[in-house]
Design a protein around this motif. Structure first.
Motif, PDB file in Angstrom:
ATOM      1  N   LYS A 282       0.824  -1.214   0.000  1.00 39.61           N
ATOM      2  CA  LYS A 282       0.000   0.000   0.000  1.00 39.61           C
ATOM      3  C   LYS A 282       0.853   1.257   0.000  1.00 39.61           C
ATOM      4  CE  LYS A 282      -1.690  -1.834   3.691  1.00 39.61           C
ATOM      5  NZ  LYS A 282      -2.697  -2.249   4.620  1.00 39.61           N
TER       6      LYS A 282
ATOM      7  N   ASN B 116      -2.511   1.658   9.865  1.00 40.17           N
ATOM      8  CA  ASN B 116      -2.835   0.842   8.699  1.00 40.17           C
ATOM      9  C   ASN B 116      -4.072   1.398   7.997  1.00 40.17           C
ATOM     10  OD1 ASN B 116      -2.555  -1.523   6.986  1.00 40.17           O
ATOM     11  ND2 ASN B 116      -4.393  -2.290   8.003  1.00 40.17           N
ATOM     12  N   LYS B 117      -5.077   1.792   8.788  1.00 36.34           N
ATOM     13  CA  LYS B 117      -6.296   2.324   8.175  1.00 36.34           C
ATOM     14  C   LYS B 117      -6.005   3.684   7.552  1.00 36.34           C
ATOM     15  CE  LYS B 117      -8.480  -0.331   8.452  1.00 36.34           C
ATOM     16  NZ  LYS B 117      -8.604  -1.500   7.560  1.00 36.34           N
TER      17      LYS B 117
ATOM     18  N   GLU C 152      -4.492   3.093   4.342  1.00 40.88           N
ATOM     19  CA  GLU C 152      -5.498   2.542   3.425  1.00 40.88           C
ATOM     20  C   GLU C 152      -6.449   3.614   2.902  1.00 40.88           C
ATOM     21  OE1 GLU C 152      -7.340  -0.804   5.333  1.00 40.88           O
ATOM     22  OE2 GLU C 152      -5.574  -2.059   5.088  1.00 40.88           O
TER      23      GLU C 152
ATOM     24  N   ASP D 144      -5.015  -5.667  -0.902  1.00 40.28           N
ATOM     25  CA  ASP D 144      -5.474  -5.265   0.426  1.00 40.28           C
ATOM     26  C   ASP D 144      -6.962  -5.629   0.521  1.00 40.28           C
ATOM     27  OD1 ASP D 144      -5.183  -4.126   2.899  1.00 40.28           O
ATOM     28  OD2 ASP D 144      -4.393  -2.224   2.150  1.00 40.28           O
ATOM     29  N   SER D 145      -7.363  -6.311   1.598  1.00 41.20           N
ATOM     30  CA  SER D 145      -8.712  -6.892   1.645  1.00 41.20           C
ATOM     31  C   SER D 145      -9.808  -5.839   1.495  1.00 41.20           C
ATOM     32  CB  SER D 145      -8.906  -7.671   2.940  1.00 41.20           C
ATOM     33  OG  SER D 145      -8.730  -6.823   4.047  1.00 41.20           O
ATOM     34  N   GLU D 146      -9.615  -4.663   2.114  1.00 34.27           N
ATOM     35  CA  GLU D 146     -10.637  -3.619   2.051  1.00 34.27           C
ATOM     36  C   GLU D 146     -10.769  -3.082   0.627  1.00 34.27           C
ATOM     37  OE1 GLU D 146      -8.082  -3.783   4.021  1.00 34.27           O
ATOM     38  OE2 GLU D 146      -8.806  -3.830   6.083  1.00 34.27           O
TER      39      GLU D 146
HETATM   40 MG    MG Z   1      -6.134  -4.031   4.805  1.00 33.51          MG
END
Ligand code: MG
Length: 389
Positions: free
Chosen positions: A124, A216-217, A220, A149-151
């Motif tokens: 990311k 992390n968020k 993201e 990235d899962s999101e």
């Molecule tokens: Mg993620």
């Protein structure tokens, strides 16, 4: 003919899970290139199992040993950062899985983009540091980016077949990490070992600490801006401790789409590698009856200050996200090595953002300079904090 894949960062958490996925589809995928930095034992095992055309070790100190380990296999062995970029660009692989963690993933990912490869993007930081440049490079080379990235995989899947103009906003879900319920006072005393116990996801150390600190968020959010062409105001975050809903897209007509699944990175990895197809898999299935209590809460910006700092950097733009990332990498490293406390990580990020030189439209060289400068400012502040302990 199987799809040839270059795997950048094969010994890390995403890299090993990707090889697990790839090994399940021998007729569909063929590993063409593996790269690692220091873990030559694992890189050797992977190379002997998957028999790629080439292997690159970025740390040149390990070159002779790796060459020795792979003698007789016919695999080309290369070493060094420049060699890594060249190997990615000249590889036969159509798909490059960019899974190097942190800022060091930037140059090799750009090399893959400029070579027009399809990118399965797990790193990311590439978009955080250089989102504007990456967007331009991608348009020029015709490369496409599929998020791992899962999101972002969730958002990407929800947007499939939709007109981007019909999007009102997106909501990224955050697990909240292992410290969601701790008070600010308790957070001061958490240890690296506590931060590395993530309740849901199996990830590397850097991402796990970022997850515990909400950085992390924050990263993201910035990644989502560039992947989906959104304004900062269109990106929301909600804490969802069960990590079953991986993110939401809200449309202008009031509809909301979400993508769900059990938290297992192999699912978004498989999606990115097989896109635009979906392959049959025997990965664990989501059973709704086992998850009868999905909860949601607003993030607490007072205890977890990294998220508002990331939004601030995103809104200011230019080299600020690059500085945010550099300061955070230094802060996470200082926390993991016991030099600073958990609550001092956002202090370091904030101090570095405030004391670095702002550049509104930096090129790649200028971003590299910003990265270096930010790391020095962050390190000086870490040294000062250590004196105070
Ligand atoms: Mg993620």
């Amino acid at each position: 003919m199987p799809q040839k894949i270059a795997l950048l960062g094969s010994t890390g958490s995403i890299g090993t899970q990707a090889l697990d996925v790839i090994s399940r589809y021998p007729d569909e995928f063929k590993v063409d290139l593996l790269t690692g930095c220091n873990n030559i034992e694992l890189l050797t095992i992977q190379a002997r199992k998957f028999l790629p055309d080439s292997v690159v070790i970025c740390n040149k100190d390990h070159y002779r040993q790796l060459q020795e380990n792979l003698r007789g296999t016919g695999i080309k062995v290369l070493a060094g950062e420049k060699e890594l970029e060249q190997a990615v660009a000249s590889s036969d692989a159509g798909v490059v899985l960019a899974a190097i963690v942190g800022y060091s993933g930037l140059r090799p990912t750009i090399a893959a983009i400029n070579a027009g490869k399809k990118i399965a993007l797990a790193n990311k930081e590439t978009l955080v540091v250089a989102g504007e440049l990456i967007t331009a490079f991608t348009a020029i080379s015709g490369s496409t980016i599929i998020p791992v990235d899962s999101e972002h995989s969730a958002i990407f899947q929800c947007l499939s077949g939709e007109d981007r103009k019909s999007v009102e906003k997106i909501t990224l879900t955050a697990s909240g990490g292992p410290f969601l319920k701790l008070s600010a006072e308790e957070l001061k005393h958490v240890k690296p070992g506590d931060a590395l116990k993530h309740p849901n996801w199996n990830m590397g150390d850097k991402v796990t600490v970022d997850s515990a600190s909400m950085m992390n968020k924050g990263l993201e959010v910035i990644e989502a801006k560039w992947l989906f062409g959104l304004d900062p105001e269109q990106i929301k975050v909600i804490v969802h401790p069960q990590s079953i809903i991986h993110s939401f897209v809200h449309f202008k007509d009031g509809s909301v789409k979400a993508q769900l699944g059990i938290p297992d990175m192999r699912v978004p990895i498989l999606y990115a590698l097989s896109h635009p197809s979906r392959f049959v898999s025997d990965l664990p299935r989501l059973e709704f009856k086992d998850h009868d209590n999905l909860t949601f809460e607003e993030p607490d910006d007072n205890r977890f200050r990294n998220l508002p700092l990331a939004f601030m950097a995103l809104k200011k733009g230019g080299n600020m996200p690059c500085i945010l990332n550099a300061a955070n990498e230094m802060a996470v490293n200082a926390f993991l090595t016991g030099k600073i406390g958990f609550m001092q990580m956002p202090d370091i990020v904030e101090h570095t953002l405030e004391n670095s030189r702002f550049k509104s439209s930096p090129d790649l060289e200028s971003l590299e300079e910003s990265d270096r400068e930010a790391r020095i400012i962050a390190q000086n502040y870490i040294d000062k904090l250590q004196h105070l302990i």
